[in-house]
Structure formats: structure tokens, C-alpha cells
Design an enzyme around this catalytic site. Structure first.
Site, short mmCIF file in Angstrom:
data_model
loop_
_atom_site.label_atom_id
_atom_site.label_comp_id
_atom_site.label_asym_id
_atom_site.label_seq_id
_atom_site.Cartn_x
_atom_site.Cartn_y
_atom_site.Cartn_z
N GLU A 91 41.98 44.32 42.05
CA GLU A 91 42.55 44.91 43.27
C GLU A 91 41.93 46.25 43.60
O GLU A 91 41.73 46.57 44.77
CB GLU A 91 44.07 45.04 43.13
CG GLU A 91 44.81 43.70 43.10
CD GLU A 91 44.70 42.97 41.78
OE1 GLU A 91 44.29 43.60 40.78
OE2 GLU A 91 45.00 41.76 41.74
N HIS B 182 56.94 39.21 41.73
CA HIS B 182 56.59 38.43 42.92
C HIS B 182 57.63 38.66 44.00
O HIS B 182 57.94 37.77 44.77
CB HIS B 182 56.48 36.93 42.60
CG HIS B 182 55.41 36.61 41.59
ND1 HIS B 182 55.63 36.66 40.24
CD2 HIS B 182 54.11 36.27 41.75
CE1 HIS B 182 54.50 36.36 39.60
NE2 HIS B 182 53.57 36.11 40.49
C1 LIG Z 1 47.04 42.36 38.86
C2 LIG Z 1 47.24 40.94 39.23
N1 LIG Z 1 46.54 40.41 40.25
C3 LIG Z 1 46.73 39.13 40.62
C4 LIG Z 1 47.62 38.34 39.96
C5 LIG Z 1 47.87 36.90 40.40
N2 LIG Z 1 47.32 35.96 39.43
C6 LIG Z 1 48.11 35.43 38.48
S1 LIG Z 1 47.24 34.48 37.43
C7 LIG Z 1 45.79 34.75 38.24
C8 LIG Z 1 44.52 34.14 37.72
C9 LIG Z 1 44.20 34.57 36.33
O1 LIG Z 1 43.09 33.89 35.84
P1 LIG Z 1 42.61 34.05 34.34
O2 LIG Z 1 42.72 35.45 33.90
O3 LIG Z 1 41.29 33.41 34.23
O4 LIG Z 1 43.70 33.24 33.50
P2 LIG Z 1 44.04 31.67 33.53
O5 LIG Z 1 45.09 31.49 34.59
O6 LIG Z 1 42.79 30.95 33.84
O7 LIG Z 1 44.60 31.35 32.20
C10 LIG Z 1 46.01 35.56 39.34
C11 LIG Z 1 44.97 35.97 40.30
C12 LIG Z 1 48.32 38.93 38.89
N3 LIG Z 1 49.22 38.23 38.18
N4 LIG Z 1 48.11 40.21 38.55
#
Ligand SMILES: Cc1ncc(C[n+]2csc(CCOP(=O)(O)OP(=O)(O)O)c2C)c(N)n1
Ligand SMILES: [Mg+2]
Lengths: 367, 435
Positions: free
Chosen positions: A101, A171
């Protein structure tokens, strides 16, 4: 989050045997669509997600410098507001960013500094805080610190905010007051499709960086007849949605709909006449409309989902008492989220719902 | 402690064989002033008279360490870990239990029984391999897709299900969304949704362990998407400069929601950042529980001597991101198949156990049935339990409730007295838990 997306993705037939006790309370308000059209001409039924999509579509079509980006924006974003725009305008104009972000905000400031129009999406307003430094120290202060040589007014940051029934701590938040505190940023919250389209187009064209907070529960639940042409709604102007002469009710976003309902209940049950104002623009806010109303009614209730302490209601209350002191029949009342993080299973007790607002109106009138 | 470190120093040499050495073959020729390096404080490096840019092709890709092939056969017998049979069986049973829990809880979200869920399919090997190699007293900071680590550590299905239901048995009192587990008793710090925030926190915890001379290590799980956050960079840099006893465990499953790794980063994945930050680094096949076990075991030996380690476990996110996601919007179902079949972590482990004569079709069927029943029983119980008393909404904000919260609590009490019929009070406990 899941409710909205689930509706879109709901696997037909998979829902069965719903245990009565475990049915989730998903909606604490009734959506009141706008009847008045902001401009003449053809309209189309749109939900708020589609109206936002339409505003961005118009921008990308008319402004060749405009780009739209953020986490998962390429396939339309997790709330699908950018749906189809990458196909239409190409990957160099509508694209995914890495998951960062502070990067998204800083990148957007850079685009705007270099003369491009930047529409940045933060996936949830709850995740805007890593970008806080870029927004509060950089975007907000760029013009001031350069003596007007540089600015990033062409930056608009969109972020879904507010309660959805089951979002829990991260959320559900409504961070408008944090950004209203940073001189240089404009903060806008729409209440439905028509205001979303007009205000978003205003934010994009505005000469100052804007934080555009979209109450995510409205994306799909709010439907209106939206003009298909481009139009803007003035930033810094509130709207009086219902006229009345005994109590002024002030809100923004989803909470406007709670107050519209409460105003009707107050009328039906106690014969109390309420005026309902949608602030729409948090910073700058429309002191004139608000104070004129309170001078007329002599009573004021402000309601927001964000916590009480230092919520934007505190700012409104301070100015209203200063400007309307001799007209007030009762102390200004605030009904808000409690001074606690936003809780998952306690959401029905946390929100400034219709019953808490109604009780506050009773107390104002009986003071 | 000193002895331990001596031992692991020897292992370090061994480890170096598995870590790919940064090749210097593409580096320009050097001009050494009298054989010594330049005197700049910022780097120890020689001079050159040639401009040569390095890029992602300047180095060989970091290889992926594996023990098992796709048929569960050990590739190099010297690498077969020395794990006793009970532990091996426990690892595999945990994988089955995790799969059953995921299946049923995912479906229960679809039925509206819980509000949200995230499955772990495809990453079971990372969970049990790492959990088995750690000491139970090591502190774990997780992201959210590590439920197998929790199960292996002894959290019961009942405890996890209660968290998902947010009933009064949930230690976090129903305040967080489902899958945000945590257990002080099992040394698992409660999960938080904002991504990567746990990473520098984990490093700080490791530093505290180091100062306390506790011999404990911290393991921090994070996704390859989360690794793009500023906090990830901070964590790598702090871990290295402050010599922290930490294992930074990246689960690289190919996606961050819809964003493929090709749009998340360039270069040789997350592991390539390790040596650049001064971290001991290994890349491992996350679908191979035994490879993960070996790598974490060695990483722990390094970490306990204050050598921070970065591990990148390669896997594939087989399920949708969460119950809010439909991954068919951004990937083909064909793409998924490979990872549910020949590259399935559970299948590899099962074939390995069968080869050793430790597992049979009959045991498999029994374990699946039992795993399923455990979850269903837990759900039936969880569904009957009430949510915590609504006052829990205002507790734990501060250690002592400040006057303004006491006032707000009183306001809500009198409000509920008047308007009780409008609130779902019957779903919540009447009294606060005194325990
Ligand atoms: C600071 C922040 N930005 C965005 C999100 C929304 N979000 C939740 S999970 C995710 C993807 C995460 O991907 P990764 O780290 O590869 O983990 P995976 O889900 O593949 O296990 C996002 C963008 C969040 N939880 N926190
Ligand atoms: Mg991932």
C-alpha cells in the site's frame, strides 16, 4: 467482504440446512435510493459498484493520461469495481501492483507529480495505514512545501470502508477522521450509485489529492437509476435529503440510510420532524448547510460508524455549538461506534443502529 | 550452548552445499589496489575499470531442495531424515485432519454457518514439515494459511472450530473473523489480517529470546505476496543486522489472491533477497514434507546460534484464496490439476509411508473417516454454544477499562434494557465469563 463477493460467486444450490441460530445479521439498514437525477438525459439501473466502474470508464476514455491500479485491479479488483476495464484500456492503463500500500500511494503521487491522472485502489480502507505516511506527509503537503510548484492533485485514492455484517476488526473500519486531520487532503464518502459516480468524477478532476471512501456494503445492495453521461457533484457541499424542523440528523455513507429510516420512525411514532443531511464531503465540510439547518431545528444528532473519540462527529459538534449556540435547545448528540476495535460477532451491538439513533432523538426532543 | 553452536557450525558447511553459491563468473575483472579492497565503509568490494550491470540472469536460479520424488521415493538416501515412525505418522495424520477440516469448514461457510474460511490445500507439507522440525517452545508468528502448524502443535479441531464460530469457547472471544487463530499455550501468536505486520514483530520477539538466552527460536510464516510489503523488507534487514534467532518462512504458493507471482516480483523469487540482505537462505520444495523438515531442522540449528535464516517453500495454492474468491476468474482449472495429483504433498507423504510399510489403504480410509467425524462433532458442539456476552466487545481494549469505556458500557446496558427485543441477545451468553 465475503457477503458481497459471495453474492457474486455464490455457488448455486450449495446453500442448504441453514441453522436458524447461525444466520448472520447482514444488514442493519434499508437502502433509500435517490429520486432526483443530478442531470437530464438517459439513465441506467446501476449498483454502486457499476456506477464507480462507469466513472472510471469515462475517465479512462476521456483522459489519455489516466491510469487505474492497485492490488488485484487487473481482474477487476476484489469488489469488481474495475471489471472489464483492463480488457478495454489495456494492461498499461489498468493493472495489478505488487502487494504494497505504501508503494501504491507513493506511485500514485509520482504519477500525479509528473502530470498523469492516478486512480489508486487500496483493497480495504483497513489496509490504508501502511500508506499513511505517503498520504499524510507527502500527498497532503506536496503543494504547500514546494510553494505551489508541485502538487499531486491528480491523485485519487479509492478504498472500500465500513461495516458489512461480518468483517471484524480489519474489514470494517471507517478511517475518514484520520485523513480529515491532515490538511491538504480531501475526504469524500458517497451514499449510493448516483453520488458515487458524480463525486468520484469530481475527485478525479479535483486539484487536490482525494481519499474516496466507498461503503462496501453498498456496492451490490444499492441500486439507482444513474445518468449514463458524465457529471460531477460539488465537493464541499452537503445535501439535505429530508426536510424537517425539530431535529437535524447528520451522517455520511451507509449511516445516511439508517438516519433516513429513523427520521421516518420518529415521524410515525412520535410525530417528531427530522431534517436529514448527507455530509458527503468530510473535508472540506459544508458548514453553511449544516449550521443553517441546526439554527432552524435547534437540535442535532450526528451519527457515524467510526468510534466516538476524535471521530469526525466531534469536529462537527464543536463547530456547530460555536456557530449555533444560542439556537440550541439541547446538547448536540453523537451516536457512533464504541471506543473499541470493530468486533466480529458483536457487530449488532457496536453499530450506531436505528434504535440507538431513535433513542437519541427522543432524548434530544425531551431535553 | 557453545557446544551446540560448534556442532551447527559444521553443519553450516554442509548447508552451504545445498545453498547455491552466488556465482561470480559474470562479474567484471577487478583491480585491487595492492590486493586490498576499497576503503568505503558501505561495502567491502574491489575496484574495477569496467562498467557491467548485473541483472537477474547474472546468477543461477536458486535450486529447490527436495528429498522425495513425485512417487514418494527418496531421491538420495543420505538425505532421508531420521524421523521416528510415530512422528512420521503424526505428520501424515495431521495432513489428513487438516484436509478434512478444510473441506467441511469451507462447505459450512457456503451454508451460512460461519462467515468466512480459508483452505490450506497444497501447503500441508510446509505446515507439518516445519512444525515437526521446530521445538514446541519456539514461538510462531503466522499469516493465516498455516492451520496445519497449529494442529501439529496440538491445538484441537474443537479449538479451531470454536474460533471460526466465534462462540464463548473461542479464546479471542469472537472478536476476529474466522481463521484468525492464536494460542498462548501453544506458542502461536494470534493472527492479524493486515499482511506482513507480523514479520518485523517476529524479529523483535527473536531478539528478546536472544537477550534472554532462552534457546528459543522464532518462526515467521508469510506469503510471497506479503513479501512485497515494506514490513517484509524491514524484517529481513532487522533480522540480519541484529543477528536474531529467527526463521523467516516464505510460503510461495504462486498467487496473492488473483495476482500471479509474475506480477508480484521480478528476479529469482523471494529467496534471492536473502543473500542480498545477509540472510542464510534456502529454497525448498514445499510439497515435500521431508524436504521442509530437513531444511527447517538445519535452519533452526543456525537460528538458535543467532544466524537468521530465510526459507522459501515453493508450493501452489490449490484452493480459492478464500470463501470470498472464485479463482476461475483468473486461472484455469487445468493449471490446478498437477498440484492435486502428482505434486500433492499428502500423496507424496502417503506413498513414502506406504513404501516404508507404515501405512495402508485401510488406515487411510479409517483416518479420513475419523478426521471427518472429529470435525463434524466439533461443529455440532460449536453451533450449540452461545457467543460471548456482548460486554466482551468493550473488554481488553485497555488493561483497565478507562472511564469513557465504562460510560459507554453503561449507556449500552441501559439501551439494551429498553430495546432488548431488537437485539439477538438470545444468541449471546447472559453473563460474562468469569474464568
Ligand atoms: C496490508 C494488507 N493489504 C491487503 C490485504 C488483503 N489481502 C489479504 S490476503 C491477500 C493476498 C496475500 O497473498 P500471499 O501473501 O501470497 O498469501 P496467500 O494468500 O497466497 O497464502 C491480500 C491482498 C491485507 N490483508 N493486508
Ligand atoms: Mg501467495
Amino acid at each position: 467482504m465475503s457477503l458481497l463477493a459471495k453474492k457474486l460467486f455464490s455457488f448455486g444450490g450449495a446453500i442448504k440446512n441453514v441453522n436458524k441460530n447461525s444466520i448472520r445479521l447482514s444488514s442493519h439498514f434499508i437502502f433509500h435510493p435517490d429520486n432526483e437525477k443530478p442531470i437530464e438525459g438517459e439513465t441506467k439501473k446501476m449498483n454502486m459498484m457499476q456506477a464507480i466502474n462507469d466513472a472510471m470508464d469515462i475517465t479512462l476514455k476521456n483522459d489519455p493520461t489516466a491510469v487505474l491500479f492497485g492490488e488485484d485491479v487487473g481482474f477487476g479488483g476484489v469488489f469488481r469495481c474495475a471489471l472489464g476495464l483492463q480488457e478495454k484500456y489495456g494492461k498499461d492503463r489498468v493493472f495489478n501492483t505488487p502487494l504494497c500500500e505504501q508503494g501504491i500511494a507513493g506511485f500514485g503521487i509520482g504519477l500525479a507529480t509528473a502530470g498523469a491522472t492516478a486512480i489508486a485502489e487500496i483493497q480495504f480502507a483497513d489496509y490504508i495505514f501502511p500508506a499513511f505516511d505517503q498520504l499524510v506527509n507527502e500527498a497532503a503537503k506536496a503543494r504547500y512545501r514546494s510553494g505551489g510548484q508541485f502538487d499531486c492533485g491528480a491523485l485519487t485514492v479509492r478504498a472500500p470502508c465500513g461495516a458489512v455484517g461480518h468483517g471484524g476488526l480489519y474489514h470494517s473500519q471507517s478511517p475518514e477522521a484520520f485523513f480529515a486531520h491532515a490538511a491538504g487532503l480531501k475526504v469524500i464518502v458517497p451514499r449510493g450509485p448516483i453520488t458515487a459516480k458524480g463525486l468520484l468524477l469530481s475527485c478525479i478532476q479535483e486539484r487536490d489529492p482525494c481519499i474516496f471512501l466507498e461503503p462496501k456494503i453498498l456496492y451490490r445492495s444499492a441500486n439507482e437509476e444513474v445518468p449514463i453521461d458524465s457529471y460531477t457533484l460539488p465537493i464541499g457541499k452537503a445535501q439535505v435529503l429530508r426536510e424537517g424542523n425539530q431535529v437535524t440528523l447528520i451522517a455520511w455513507g451507509t449511516q445516511v440510510h439508517v438516519l433516513l429510516e429513523v427520521a421516518q420512525i420518529a415521524k410515525d411514532q412520535f410525530g417528531v420532524s427530522c431534517e436529514v443531511i448527507d455530509l458527503m464531503s468530510i473535508q472540506p465540510w459544508d458548514e453553511e448547510t449544516v449550521c443553517n439547518s441546526v439554527k432552524k431545528t435547534g437540535r442535532c444528532l450526528i451519527a457515524h460508524e467510526a468510534p466516538l473519540t476524535c471521530g469526525f462527529g466531534a469536529e462537527l459538534a464543536a463547530t456547530i455549538q460555536e456557530e449555533c449556540f444560542l439556537h440550541l435547545e439541547a446538547p448536540i448528540s453523537r451516536v457512533t461506534g464504541w471506543d473499541a476495535p470493530f468486533p466480529h460477532v458483536f457487530e449488532p451491538f457496536y453499530l450506531p443502529d436505528r434504535w440507538r439513533c431513535l433513542e437519541a432523538i427522543k432524548n434530544l426532543v425531551q431535553y | 550452548m557453545a557446544l551446540k553452536c560448534g556442532v551447527s557450525f559444521m553443519r553450516l558447511a554442509q548447508l552451504h552445499k545445498t545453498i547455491r553459491c552466488l556465482s561470480t563468473r559474470t562479474r567484471p575483472e577487478t583491480i585491487n589496489n595492492g590486493g586490498s579492497h576499497a576503503a568505503f565503509p558501505g561495502v567491502k568490494a574491489p575496484y574495477t575499470t569496467e562498467i557491467k550491470f548485473l541483472n537477474e540472469h547474472s546468477y543461477e536460479p536458486i535450486p529447490i531442495y527436495r528429498v522425495l520424488d513425485n512417487n514418494g521415493e527418496v531421491i538420495d538416501s543420505r538425505e532421508e531424515p531420521d524421523i521416528d515412525n510415530d512422528t512420521l505418522l503424526n505428520m501424515y495424520r495431521t495432513m489428513i485432519q487438516l484436509n478434512q477440516m478444510d473441506k467441511i469448514l469451507y462447505e459450512s461457510q457456503r451454508q451460512g454457518r460461519i462467515s468466512f474460511y480459508m483452505t490450506n490445500y497444497g501447503e500441508e507439507g510446509i505446515h507439518v514439515g516445519s512444525a515437526a522440525a521446530l521445538s514446541p517452545s519456539d514461538l510462531v508468528f503466522a499469516q493465516y494459511r498455516e492451520a496445519g502448524v497449529l494442529l501439529y502443535r496440538g491445538l484441537t479441531v474443537t479449538e479451531l472450530v470454536n474460533q471460526c464460530y466465534g462462540n464463548h469457547e473461542d479464546p479471542a472471544k469472537g472478536r476476529q473473523m474466522p481463521v484468525h487463530y492464536g494460542s498462548k499455550q501453544r506458542n502461536i501468536v494470534t493472527i492479524s489480517s493486515p499482511l506482513a505486520t507480523q514479520m518485523p514483530q517476529a524479529v523483535g520477539a527473536a531478539y528478546a529470546f536472544r537477550r534472554a538466552g532462552s534457546g528459543r527460536v522464532v518462526t515467521c510464516f508469510f506469503g510471497e505476496g506479503a513479501a512485497s510489503e515494506g514490513d517484509a523488507h524491514a524484517a529481513f534487514n532487522f533480522a540480519a543486522t541484529l543477528n536474531c534467532p529467527i526463521i523467516l518462512m516464505c510460503r510461495n504458493n504462486g498467487y496473492a489472491i488473483s495476482t500471479p507471482t509474475s506480477e508480484q516480483y521480478r528476479g529469482d523469487g523471494v529467496a534471492a533477497r536473502g543473500p542480498a540482505a545477509g540472510l542464510h537462505t534456502v529454497r525448498v520444495d514445499g510439497t515435500d514434507a521431508l524436504a521442509v523438515y530437513n531444511a527447517v531442522k538445519k535452519a533452526r540449528q543456525l537460528a538458535v546460534c543467532n544466524t537468521p535464516v530465510l526459507l522459501e517453500a515453493m508450493s501452489y495454492r490449490v484452493g480459492h484464496h478464500s470463501t470470498s474468491d472464485d479463482s476461475s476468474a483468473y486461472r484455469s482449472t487445468d493449471e490446478i490439476q498437477k498440484w492435486t495429483q502428482e505434486e500433492s504433498p499428502a500423496r507424496k507423504m502417503r506413498l513414502y509411508l506406504e513404501r516404508k510399510g507404515l501405512w495402508s489403504e485401510k488406515q487411510e480410509a479409517e483416518q479420513v473417516r475419523e478426521g471427518r467425524e472429529v470435525v463434524i462433532r466439533a461443529m455440532q458442539r460449536a453451533e450449540k454454544e452461545k457467543k460471548p456476552n456482548w460486554r466482551e466487545m468493550l473488554h481488553d481494549v485497555y488493561y483497565d477499562m478507562p472511564p469513557i469505556l465504562l460510560k459507554q458500557m453503561k449507556q449500552m446496558e441501559s439501551h439494551l434494557e429498553k430495546y432488548k427485543e431488537h437485539y439477538p441477545l438470545e444468541q449471546y451468553q447472559d453473563e460474562e465469563n468469569t474464568a
